[in-house]
Design a protein around this motif. Structure first.
Motif, PDB file in Angstrom:
ATOM      1  N   SER A  78       0.885  -1.120   0.039  1.00 45.11           N
ATOM      2  CA  SER A  78      -0.182   0.177   0.115  1.00 45.11           C
ATOM      3  C   SER A  78       0.928   1.260  -0.109  1.00 45.11           C
ATOM      4  O   SER A  78       0.358   2.340  -0.202  1.00 45.11           O
ATOM      5  CB  SER A  78      -0.946  -0.028   1.200  1.00 45.11           C
ATOM      6  N   GLY A  79       2.006   1.072   0.675  1.00 48.20           N
ATOM      7  CA  GLY A  79       2.929   2.453   0.655  1.00 48.20           C
ATOM      8  C   GLY A  79       2.583   3.101   2.041  1.00 48.20           C
ATOM      9  O   GLY A  79       2.912   4.367   2.025  1.00 48.20           O
ATOM     10  N   TRP A  80       1.661   2.695   2.805  1.00 47.43           N
ATOM     11  CA  TRP A  80       1.275   3.304   3.986  1.00 47.43           C
ATOM     12  C   TRP A  80       2.472   3.364   5.082  1.00 47.43           C
ATOM     13  O   TRP A  80       3.263   2.323   5.093  1.00 47.43           O
ATOM     14  CB  TRP A  80       0.133   2.888   4.618  1.00 47.43           C
ATOM     15  N   TYR A  81       2.665   4.191   5.856  1.00 49.15           N
ATOM     16  CA  TYR A  81       3.488   3.900   6.985  1.00 49.15           C
ATOM     17  C   TYR A  81       3.232   3.167   8.252  1.00 49.15           C
ATOM     18  O   TYR A  81       3.747   3.089   9.155  1.00 49.15           O
ATOM     19  CB  TYR A  81       4.078   5.396   7.482  1.00 49.15           C
ATOM     20  N   LYS A  82       1.894   2.920   8.206  1.00 46.12           N
ATOM     21  CA  LYS A  82       1.368   2.183   9.445  1.00 46.12           C
ATOM     22  C   LYS A  82       0.194   1.320   8.944  1.00 46.12           C
ATOM     23  O   LYS A  82      -0.547   1.959   7.788  1.00 46.12           O
ATOM     24  CB  LYS A  82       0.776   3.111  10.510  1.00 46.12           C
ATOM     25  N   CYS A  83      -0.122   0.565   9.361  1.00 48.23           N
ATOM     26  CA  CYS A  83      -1.499  -0.467   9.015  1.00 48.23           C
ATOM     27  C   CYS A  83      -2.277  -0.466  10.527  1.00 48.23           C
ATOM     28  O   CYS A  83      -1.677  -0.728  11.520  1.00 48.23           O
ATOM     29  CB  CYS A  83      -0.931  -1.837   8.706  1.00 48.23           C
ATOM     30  N   PRO A  84      -3.478  -0.551  10.253  1.00 50.10           N
ATOM     31  CA  PRO A  84      -4.516  -0.785  11.399  1.00 50.10           C
ATOM     32  C   PRO A  84      -4.459  -1.989  11.996  1.00 50.10           C
ATOM     33  O   PRO A  84      -4.095  -3.100  11.167  1.00 50.10           O
ATOM     34  CB  PRO A  84      -5.574  -0.511  10.822  1.00 50.10           C
ATOM     35  N   LYS A  85      -4.446  -1.852  13.121  1.00 51.78           N
ATOM     36  CA  LYS A  85      -4.532  -3.161  13.850  1.00 51.78           C
ATOM     37  C   LYS A  85      -5.918  -3.739  13.416  1.00 51.78           C
ATOM     38  O   LYS A  85      -7.007  -3.445  13.458  1.00 51.78           O
ATOM     39  CB  LYS A  85      -4.688  -2.971  15.570  1.00 51.78           C
ATOM     40  N   LEU A  86      -5.655  -5.116  13.150  1.00 51.80           N
ATOM     41  CA  LEU A  86      -6.884  -6.024  12.554  1.00 51.80           C
ATOM     42  C   LEU A  86      -7.778  -6.722  13.724  1.00 51.80           C
ATOM     43  O   LEU A  86      -7.202  -7.348  14.492  1.00 51.80           O
ATOM     44  CB  LEU A  86      -6.513  -6.867  11.513  1.00 51.80           C
ATOM     45  N   GLU A  87      -9.020  -6.597  13.481  1.00 55.33           N
ATOM     46  CA  GLU A  87      -9.993  -7.211  14.373  1.00 55.33           C
ATOM     47  C   GLU A  87     -10.960  -7.940  13.492  1.00 55.33           C
ATOM     48  O   GLU A  87     -11.688  -7.359  12.748  1.00 55.33           O
ATOM     49  CB  GLU A  87     -10.803  -6.309  15.253  1.00 55.33           C
ATOM     50  N   PHE A  88     -10.880  -9.384  13.603  1.00 57.27           N
ATOM     51  CA  PHE A  88     -11.933 -10.155  12.825  1.00 57.27           C
ATOM     52  C   PHE A  88     -12.975 -10.517  13.365  1.00 57.27           C
ATOM     53  O   PHE A  88     -12.856 -10.931  14.465  1.00 57.27           O
ATOM     54  CB  PHE A  88     -11.054 -11.483  12.358  1.00 57.27           C
ATOM     55  N   VAL A  89     -14.171 -10.398  12.572  1.00 60.53           N
ATOM     56  CA  VAL A  89     -15.555 -10.451  13.239  1.00 60.53           C
ATOM     57  C   VAL A  89     -16.135 -11.374  12.175  1.00 60.53           C
ATOM     58  O   VAL A  89     -16.246 -11.034  11.070  1.00 60.53           O
ATOM     59  CB  VAL A  89     -16.253  -9.146  13.508  1.00 60.53           C
ATOM     60  N   VAL A  90     -17.092 -12.317  12.552  1.00 56.28           N
ATOM     61  CA  VAL A  90     -17.806 -12.928  11.776  1.00 56.28           C
ATOM     62  C   VAL A  90     -19.026 -12.203  11.300  1.00 56.28           C
ATOM     63  O   VAL A  90     -19.665 -11.872  12.314  1.00 56.28           O
ATOM     64  CB  VAL A  90     -18.266 -14.374  12.381  1.00 56.28           C
ATOM     65  N   ASP A  91     -19.183 -12.066   9.996  1.00 58.28           N
ATOM     66  CA  ASP A  91     -20.533 -11.343   9.538  1.00 58.28           C
ATOM     67  C   ASP A  91     -21.514 -12.372   9.446  1.00 58.28           C
ATOM     68  O   ASP A  91     -21.674 -13.141   8.780  1.00 58.28           O
ATOM     69  CB  ASP A  91     -20.206 -10.833   8.330  1.00 58.28           C
ATOM     70  N   GLU A  92     -22.520 -12.106  10.282  1.00 61.55           N
ATOM     71  CA  GLU A  92     -23.846 -12.606  10.526  1.00 61.55           C
ATOM     72  C   GLU A  92     -25.010 -12.312   9.586  1.00 61.55           C
ATOM     73  O   GLU A  92     -25.833 -12.911   9.394  1.00 61.55           O
ATOM     74  CB  GLU A  92     -24.459 -12.454  11.959  1.00 61.55           C
ATOM     75  N   SER A  93     -24.605 -11.156   8.785  1.00 58.05           N
ATOM     76  CA  SER A  93     -25.476 -10.748   7.865  1.00 58.05           C
ATOM     77  C   SER A  93     -25.854 -11.631   6.735  1.00 58.05           C
ATOM     78  O   SER A  93     -27.005 -11.771   6.267  1.00 58.05           O
ATOM     79  CB  SER A  93     -25.572  -9.346   7.409  1.00 58.05           C
ATOM     80  N   MET A  94     -24.820 -12.330   6.323  1.00 59.29           N
ATOM     81  CA  MET A  94     -25.078 -13.427   5.293  1.00 59.29           C
ATOM     82  C   MET A  94     -26.271 -14.572   5.695  1.00 59.29           C
ATOM     83  O   MET A  94     -26.820 -14.959   5.009  1.00 59.29           O
ATOM     84  CB  MET A  94     -23.844 -14.021   4.673  1.00 59.29           C
ATOM     85  N   ALA A  95     -25.959 -14.876   6.906  1.00 60.98           N
ATOM     86  CA  ALA A  95     -26.627 -16.157   7.509  1.00 60.98           C
ATOM     87  C   ALA A  95     -28.213 -15.632   7.570  1.00 60.98           C
ATOM     88  O   ALA A  95     -28.987 -16.168   7.456  1.00 60.98           O
ATOM     89  CB  ALA A  95     -26.242 -16.373   8.767  1.00 60.98           C
ATOM     90  N   ARG A  96     -28.101 -14.309   8.110  1.00 55.37           N
ATOM     91  CA  ARG A  96     -29.814 -13.639   8.315  1.00 55.37           C
ATOM     92  C   ARG A  96     -30.452 -13.582   6.805  1.00 55.37           C
ATOM     93  O   ARG A  96     -31.365 -13.885   6.912  1.00 55.37           O
ATOM     94  CB  ARG A  96     -29.615 -12.570   9.122  1.00 55.37           C
ATOM     95  N   ALA A  97     -29.580 -13.185   5.815  1.00 59.67           N
ATOM     96  CA  ALA A  97     -30.110 -13.036   4.524  1.00 59.67           C
ATOM     97  C   ALA A  97     -30.623 -14.430   4.100  1.00 59.67           C
ATOM     98  O   ALA A  97     -31.770 -14.438   3.351  1.00 59.67           O
ATOM     99  CB  ALA A  97     -29.221 -12.458   3.719  1.00 59.67           C
ATOM    100  N   GLN A  98     -29.730 -15.392   4.204  1.00 62.08           N
ATOM    101  CA  GLN A  98     -30.130 -16.662   3.790  1.00 62.08           C
ATOM    102  C   GLN A  98     -31.320 -17.314   4.641  1.00 62.08           C
ATOM    103  O   GLN A  98     -32.168 -17.847   3.964  1.00 62.08           O
ATOM    104  CB  GLN A  98     -29.104 -17.566   3.812  1.00 62.08           C
TER     105      GLN A  98
END
Length: 117
Positions: A78-98
């Motif tokens: 990316s060429g950025w000088y910092k990268c955000p801290k990554l927090e992974f979250v399971v997206d439940e919206s797909m399951a709700r839509a299904q």
């Protein structure tokens, strides 16, 4: 939301998708990223994922372990000088839509059955 923040989120999402596909861990290479939301200062980012795996806790643990590699990939591409801290979250919206889609299908089938009767 500012255009700059939206652009950052979009680029981060693209880079993370590339990074995940390049990893050799089958548990996390099949994960799809549905959305990325950065904090206002871009120090943290919530990465919403969708996985077909039944053991979501194991997938999240593997992603947390790989977050350092993912951050390095983002920084190098990316060429950025910092990268955000990554927090992974399971997206439940797909399951709700299904589940909503299944409900609508069953209602349609019931209506067809009533019309035939």
């Amino acid at each position: 939301m500012s255009v700059h923040l939206e652009r950052t989120q979009s680029l981060l999402k693209e880079l993370l998708i590339e990074a995940l596909s390049s990893l050799e861990d089958s548990r996390i290479s099949s994960v799809s990223i549905t959305d990325v939301i950065c904090s206002r200062g871009k120090y943290n980012a919530q990465v919403f994922i969708h996985t077909d795996s039944e053991d979501r806790a194991m997938v999240l643990k593997a992603l947390r372990k790989a977050s350092g590699i993912l951050r390095e990939y983002v920084l190098s591409n990316s060429g950025w000088y910092k990268c955000p801290k990554l927090e992974f979250v399971v997206d439940e919206s797909m399951a709700r839509a299904q589940s909503l889609e299944r409900i609508f299908q069953s209602i349609a089938q019931e209506n067809e059955a009533e019309k035939k009767a």
